[in-house]
Write a protein that holds these residues in place. Sequence first.
Motif, PDB file in Angstrom:
ATOM      1  N   PHE A 132       0.856  -1.195   0.000  1.00 59.73           N
ATOM      2  CA  PHE A 132       0.000   0.000   0.000  1.00 59.73           C
ATOM      3  C   PHE A 132       0.888   1.239   0.000  1.00 59.73           C
ATOM      4  O   PHE A 132       1.894   1.309   0.713  1.00 59.73           O
ATOM      5  CB  PHE A 132      -0.889  -0.003   1.240  1.00 59.73           C
ATOM      6  CG  PHE A 132      -1.716   1.246   1.417  1.00 59.73           C
ATOM      7  CD1 PHE A 132      -2.940   1.377   0.786  1.00 59.73           C
ATOM      8  CD2 PHE A 132      -1.267   2.291   2.226  1.00 59.73           C
ATOM      9  CE1 PHE A 132      -3.699   2.535   0.948  1.00 59.73           C
ATOM     10  CE2 PHE A 132      -2.014   3.443   2.398  1.00 59.73           C
ATOM     11  CZ  PHE A 132      -3.238   3.552   1.755  1.00 59.73           C
ATOM     12  N   TYR A 133       0.507   2.228  -0.830  1.00 57.16           N
ATOM     13  CA  TYR A 133       1.214   3.514  -0.852  1.00 57.16           C
ATOM     14  C   TYR A 133       0.182   4.622  -1.020  1.00 57.16           C
ATOM     15  O   TYR A 133      -0.762   4.498  -1.809  1.00 57.16           O
ATOM     16  CB  TYR A 133       2.219   3.580  -2.013  1.00 57.16           C
ATOM     17  CG  TYR A 133       2.849   4.941  -2.170  1.00 57.16           C
ATOM     18  CD1 TYR A 133       3.891   5.335  -1.336  1.00 57.16           C
ATOM     19  CD2 TYR A 133       2.388   5.834  -3.134  1.00 57.16           C
ATOM     20  CE1 TYR A 133       4.456   6.605  -1.455  1.00 57.16           C
ATOM     21  CE2 TYR A 133       2.952   7.098  -3.260  1.00 57.16           C
ATOM     22  CZ  TYR A 133       3.990   7.475  -2.422  1.00 57.16           C
ATOM     23  OH  TYR A 133       4.547   8.720  -2.538  1.00 57.16           O
ATOM     24  N   SER A 134       0.378   5.712  -0.277  1.00 60.99           N
ATOM     25  CA  SER A 134      -0.519   6.861  -0.415  1.00 60.99           C
ATOM     26  C   SER A 134       0.282   8.149  -0.304  1.00 60.99           C
ATOM     27  O   SER A 134       1.315   8.214   0.369  1.00 60.99           O
ATOM     28  CB  SER A 134      -1.614   6.843   0.658  1.00 60.99           C
ATOM     29  OG  SER A 134      -1.071   7.115   1.939  1.00 60.99           O
ATOM     30  N   ASN A 135      -0.227   9.180  -0.971  1.00 63.36           N
ATOM     31  CA  ASN A 135       0.381  10.506  -0.941  1.00 63.36           C
ATOM     32  C   ASN A 135      -0.739  11.521  -0.775  1.00 63.36           C
ATOM     33  O   ASN A 135      -1.705  11.520  -1.544  1.00 63.36           O
ATOM     34  CB  ASN A 135       1.155  10.772  -2.239  1.00 63.36           C
ATOM     35  CG  ASN A 135       1.941  12.068  -2.179  1.00 63.36           C
ATOM     36  OD1 ASN A 135       1.392  13.126  -1.902  1.00 63.36           O
ATOM     37  ND2 ASN A 135       3.241  11.990  -2.450  1.00 63.36           N
ATOM     38  N   ARG A 136      -0.614  12.342   0.244  1.00 60.50           N
ATOM     39  CA  ARG A 136      -1.674  13.309   0.535  1.00 60.50           C
ATOM     40  C   ARG A 136      -1.072  14.694   0.736  1.00 60.50           C
ATOM     41  O   ARG A 136      -0.088  14.862   1.462  1.00 60.50           O
ATOM     42  CB  ARG A 136      -2.425  12.902   1.807  1.00 60.50           C
ATOM     43  CG  ARG A 136      -3.623  13.781   2.133  1.00 60.50           C
ATOM     44  CD  ARG A 136      -4.188  13.470   3.494  1.00 60.50           C
ATOM     45  NE  ARG A 136      -3.337  13.985   4.560  1.00 60.50           N
ATOM     46  CZ  ARG A 136      -3.540  13.745   5.860  1.00 60.50           C
ATOM     47  NH1 ARG A 136      -4.521  12.955   6.230  1.00 60.50           N
ATOM     48  NH2 ARG A 136      -2.735  14.261   6.762  1.00 60.50           N
ATOM     49  N   ASP A 137      -1.651  15.692   0.078  1.00 58.91           N
ATOM     50  CA  ASP A 137      -1.306  17.088   0.311  1.00 58.91           C
ATOM     51  C   ASP A 137      -2.467  17.735   1.052  1.00 58.91           C
ATOM     52  O   ASP A 137      -3.606  17.708   0.572  1.00 58.91           O
ATOM     53  CB  ASP A 137      -1.065  17.824  -1.009  1.00 58.91           C
ATOM     54  CG  ASP A 137       0.317  17.551  -1.575  1.00 58.91           C
ATOM     55  OD1 ASP A 137       1.265  17.509  -0.778  1.00 58.91           O
ATOM     56  OD2 ASP A 137       0.440  17.359  -2.798  1.00 58.91           O
ATOM     57  N   GLY A 138      -2.172  18.291   2.202  1.00 59.47           N
ATOM     58  CA  GLY A 138      -3.230  18.890   3.000  1.00 59.47           C
ATOM     59  C   GLY A 138      -2.918  20.325   3.362  1.00 59.47           C
ATOM     60  O   GLY A 138      -1.751  20.704   3.547  1.00 59.47           O
ATOM     61  N   THR A 139      -3.944  21.140   3.448  1.00 53.64           N
ATOM     62  CA  THR A 139      -3.808  22.522   3.904  1.00 53.64           C
ATOM     63  C   THR A 139      -4.896  22.826   4.921  1.00 53.64           C
ATOM     64  O   THR A 139      -6.013  22.296   4.835  1.00 53.64           O
ATOM     65  CB  THR A 139      -3.921  23.524   2.741  1.00 53.64           C
ATOM     66  OG1 THR A 139      -5.227  23.408   2.148  1.00 53.64           O
ATOM     67  CG2 THR A 139      -2.866  23.258   1.686  1.00 53.64           C
ATOM     68  N   GLU A 140      -4.553  23.665   5.892  1.00 48.90           N
ATOM     69  CA  GLU A 140      -5.524  24.166   6.863  1.00 48.90           C
ATOM     70  C   GLU A 140      -5.337  25.680   6.935  1.00 48.90           C
ATOM     71  O   GLU A 140      -4.313  26.151   7.416  1.00 48.90           O
ATOM     72  CB  GLU A 140      -5.314  23.519   8.232  1.00 48.90           C
ATOM     73  CG  GLU A 140      -5.483  22.013   8.219  1.00 48.90           C
ATOM     74  CD  GLU A 140      -5.310  21.402   9.588  1.00 48.90           C
ATOM     75  OE1 GLU A 140      -5.282  22.168  10.579  1.00 48.90           O
ATOM     76  OE2 GLU A 140      -5.195  20.164   9.674  1.00 48.90           O
ATOM     77  N   ARG A 141      -6.331  26.413   6.435  1.00 47.28           N
ATOM     78  CA  ARG A 141      -6.219  27.867   6.370  1.00 47.28           C
ATOM     79  C   ARG A 141      -7.297  28.510   7.239  1.00 47.28           C
ATOM     80  O   ARG A 141      -8.444  28.066   7.263  1.00 47.28           O
ATOM     81  CB  ARG A 141      -6.361  28.353   4.922  1.00 47.28           C
ATOM     82  CG  ARG A 141      -5.175  27.955   4.036  1.00 47.28           C
ATOM     83  CD  ARG A 141      -5.218  28.672   2.697  1.00 47.28           C
ATOM     84  NE  ARG A 141      -4.007  28.420   1.924  1.00 47.28           N
ATOM     85  CZ  ARG A 141      -3.889  27.449   1.031  1.00 47.28           C
ATOM     86  NH1 ARG A 141      -4.902  26.628   0.804  1.00 47.28           N
ATOM     87  NH2 ARG A 141      -2.758  27.284   0.368  1.00 47.28           N
TER      88      ARG A 141
ATOM     89  N   THR B 110      -3.811  32.262   8.978  1.00 45.85           N
ATOM     90  CA  THR B 110      -2.812  31.223   9.232  1.00 45.85           C
ATOM     91  C   THR B 110      -2.848  30.226   8.088  1.00 45.85           C
ATOM     92  O   THR B 110      -3.885  30.051   7.416  1.00 45.85           O
ATOM     93  CB  THR B 110      -3.074  30.491  10.560  1.00 45.85           C
ATOM     94  OG1 THR B 110      -4.313  29.766  10.465  1.00 45.85           O
ATOM     95  CG2 THR B 110      -3.142  31.462  11.718  1.00 45.85           C
ATOM     96  N   ASP B 111      -1.739  29.563   7.892  1.00 41.00           N
ATOM     97  CA  ASP B 111      -1.632  28.547   6.851  1.00 41.00           C
ATOM     98  C   ASP B 111      -0.792  27.398   7.387  1.00 41.00           C
ATOM     99  O   ASP B 111       0.355  27.590   7.787  1.00 41.00           O
ATOM    100  CB  ASP B 111      -0.993  29.127   5.594  1.00 41.00           C
ATOM    101  CG  ASP B 111      -1.013  28.140   4.430  1.00 41.00           C
ATOM    102  OD1 ASP B 111      -0.342  27.093   4.528  1.00 41.00           O
ATOM    103  OD2 ASP B 111      -1.709  28.397   3.435  1.00 41.00           O
TER     104      ASP B 111
ATOM    105  N   TYR C  97       3.883  25.829   9.308  1.00 41.43           N
ATOM    106  CA  TYR C  97       2.848  26.651   9.945  1.00 41.43           C
ATOM    107  C   TYR C  97       3.275  28.114   9.903  1.00 41.43           C
ATOM    108  O   TYR C  97       4.367  28.470  10.349  1.00 41.43           O
ATOM    109  CB  TYR C  97       2.624  26.212  11.393  1.00 41.43           C
ATOM    110  CG  TYR C  97       1.546  27.003  12.097  1.00 41.43           C
ATOM    111  CD1 TYR C  97       0.204  26.731  11.864  1.00 41.43           C
ATOM    112  CD2 TYR C  97       1.867  28.039  12.976  1.00 41.43           C
ATOM    113  CE1 TYR C  97      -0.795  27.457  12.498  1.00 41.43           C
ATOM    114  CE2 TYR C  97       0.878  28.769  13.609  1.00 41.43           C
ATOM    115  CZ  TYR C  97      -0.453  28.482  13.367  1.00 41.43           C
ATOM    116  OH  TYR C  97      -1.435  29.207  13.984  1.00 41.43           O
ATOM    117  N   ILE C  98       2.396  28.955   9.363  1.00 42.39           N
ATOM    118  CA  ILE C  98       2.685  30.377   9.187  1.00 42.39           C
ATOM    119  C   ILE C  98       1.495  31.190   9.709  1.00 42.39           C
ATOM    120  O   ILE C  98       0.331  30.851   9.428  1.00 42.39           O
ATOM    121  CB  ILE C  98       2.943  30.716   7.706  1.00 42.39           C
ATOM    122  CG1 ILE C  98       4.181  29.970   7.200  1.00 42.39           C
ATOM    123  CG2 ILE C  98       3.110  32.210   7.508  1.00 42.39           C
ATOM    124  CD1 ILE C  98       4.386  30.080   5.702  1.00 42.39           C
ATOM    125  N   LEU C  99       1.777  32.261  10.462  1.00 46.39           N
ATOM    126  CA  LEU C  99       0.734  33.183  10.928  1.00 46.39           C
ATOM    127  C   LEU C  99       1.103  34.588  10.465  1.00 46.39           C
ATOM    128  O   LEU C  99       2.253  35.028  10.628  1.00 46.39           O
ATOM    129  CB  LEU C  99       0.601  33.129  12.449  1.00 46.39           C
ATOM    130  CG  LEU C  99      -0.487  34.008  13.074  1.00 46.39           C
ATOM    131  CD1 LEU C  99      -1.087  33.336  14.301  1.00 46.39           C
ATOM    132  CD2 LEU C  99       0.040  35.398  13.459  1.00 46.39           C
TER     133      LEU C  99
END
Length: 802
Positions: free
Chosen positions: A388-397, A421-422, A461-463
């Motif tokens: 099994f292989y997975s690749n995930r790009d996530g953002t929380e803004r 924030t990002d 993490y950026i504010l």
Amino acid sequence: MLLFMGILNAFGDNPENSSDKGKIEGKVVNKEEKAPVEFANILIMNPADSSMVTGGLTDMNGEFQIKDVPIGEYYVVINFIGYEKKMISGISVNRQNSSVDLGNIDLKLSAIELSGAEITAQRMAVEYRLDRKIVNVGNDLDAAGSSAVDVLEKVPSIRVDLSGEVSLRGSSNFTVLIDGKPSVLQGSEALQQIPASTIENIEIITNPSVKYDPDGTAGIINIKLKKNKLDGLAGVVNVTAGTGHKYASDLYLNYKTGKFNLYGGFDWNDRVFPNEGTENRETYSNDTNFYQNSTGTGGWLRNGIRLKGGVDFTPNDNTTWSMGAEYGDFGFGMDSYQNVSQFSNPQGSSRYYINDDQRRFTRNFYSLNGSYKREFAGENHQLTLFGFYSNRDGTERQDKKEYDTDSNWNSIESDPFLLRTDESGPSKQFRVELDYSRPVGEKGKIETGYHFRNGLDHEDYILETFDYDASAWLRDDNYTKYTVFERDIHAIYGSYANQFKTLEYQLGLRGEYTYRHLEITNTGETSLVDRFDYFPSIHLSNHFGELNQVMVSYSRRIERPRGYFLEPYVTYVDENTRRIGNPDLLPEYTDSYELGYLRTLDAGNISVDLYYRKTDNKIASISTLDTETGIIYNRFENLNNDKSLGIEGTYIYDFTKWFNLNLSGSYYNYQLDDKTSESGGTLSSNNWDARMIGAFKIKANTRLQLNLAYESPTVEAQGSKEESYWADFTIRQDLLNKNFNITLKVSDVFKTRKERSYRYGDDFYIYQTRQPEARLVMLTLSYRLNNFKPRPDKGGDSGGEM
């Protein structure tokens, strides 16, 4: 070992003269799928007067062995709910033939005629196995247009809050599998995105065997998706619309021919769940009390699309190759618009302002999986390789706007405070599993295997705040962090299962080596874990008479801290709250014990489960107040332990051909011990919940379902939640020979469901309420291609439904 030998001796038979007695044995299988039928009733009948002489139940392999059958002539009746009754006559037990083997006995899914309309029998809503509870989703009218979360909400000991967060026996730490394989999304996030219409059943495994990963102190929730196991094309398409901007659709197709089985589909959703709420906050500093009250509206948003497909290739009866792929692009959101007032006592200045806060989470991912299975001579003798292989790009803004107003909430500020924030970064998973099993003796089996998994996460993490003088966004370096998190886990396991008389047992042991490295790259801070853990499990099951079964189990499990639990820096939550990770967190270890009883009835069953669960190093978010700024800091800490001692039960019965009743409930005592500090103590609460599902068949093609639910108050670290109760109503109409149906569902009919919670410490007190959208109406149209039936062979039986 002494205890185990004592159990074997306790269930042993007393020596007696059995020369005038024999035995009848065999195996019951599903005619279409050739799968074992567990817990089927086996009745040995006297042909002279049709009286029952003796009987029993099939075991987990569909096998039965009825001993101490007197010499004579008999016929055997095999029966199980959802299948046609089968009778085998002309059976003779004599001294020359004292052991009668009936071989494989095929049971066919039943279909009876009632008022000229065909009614296909259904499986029980909840079934029980040696180590798991199985929820059959196809029997739930609410499944149309719903997610896996909505189905689980009706299961004993599972609670779902208004934001869709799931807890099992009071714990939100569980592992989600899909068809026994890992999910890219985790926990409640994964369950919220799986359409219930694509689910065959849901397995709840509170004490898994050592073959499974030990992660998740509450156990495993395994989602088994629908697959057409018969030749031909089958499929289903659903379209859903609901009040308050709720739309969804999904399509699933499966084509099986010869040596190939191909499947694929997609699901899409765009849903908004509005709510109203209040928060009253008090903080105490020296001789002054500070008060903040807020009221307003908000909501949760869920949207996304997922594509999934795969192929199974079976070149011969002993070999199967499988490949699958999945792509998804999901979004989550939380909106909040609050009118806030602040004042103090003794009287100081008052402030009024509006807080407009929007948060958006995205999950863009793909995954690939493949497996090879080789079956050898003898039952349960096989080798399996899985990757099994997975690749995930996530953002929380987060985008926040705050501006001062007068007491009537009219703006008095032209330049509001702006903050954003990002938090983003890729996440990769890779795993390889090699499993081997083989029979030992007549009924024994050994299993062993090696599992490896690797996880690699990058998170930035950026504010930033907006400077009106510079007309630019300015980065706050106090909050800016770059994190790399990597974890390798190597595991080996072994288990042995067998049957002695009527006692089935399984013993197992799993060992895991964990290497974990966390680094904050812009500060140079690091945290390292290099550890070996062991996880034993025991499962026992025994039949008493023909209709009673007792199950006993134990397992040890672990909940490793999530990445953001460990990040040793301050994260902005809102103007009054900050979050701090703790790189010294230890994993939670849970010892789980269960005792279960199952009574099979003529048209239903009764089950009772007793359980005790003790978790050491309990992880909780502990709040402290900065008296200088009035900001509350939530820091993750290890408490001493928590304990749950409870009982849960289910009663399912078909009273008539038109009414089925499903009653379930649980009661448990929860204790949370914090002996890590001088201010720590013990919190305790008695919690209970109850569910009632009544299913009515008004006409042959019209069904109605009523759901009632109650959840008692419960305690948490530094707080508690109040009770909650609600009622749902669903009606479904089948058309076009049941190929097409229309489902209408009304949730929270009486507008009673709400959340009320408290949090408190030595110098603060917070009370929150949330009222969701009530009388939510959902309409779903569903069409089944070929009614999930295979293509008829020329001159052959067309078979039954999937």
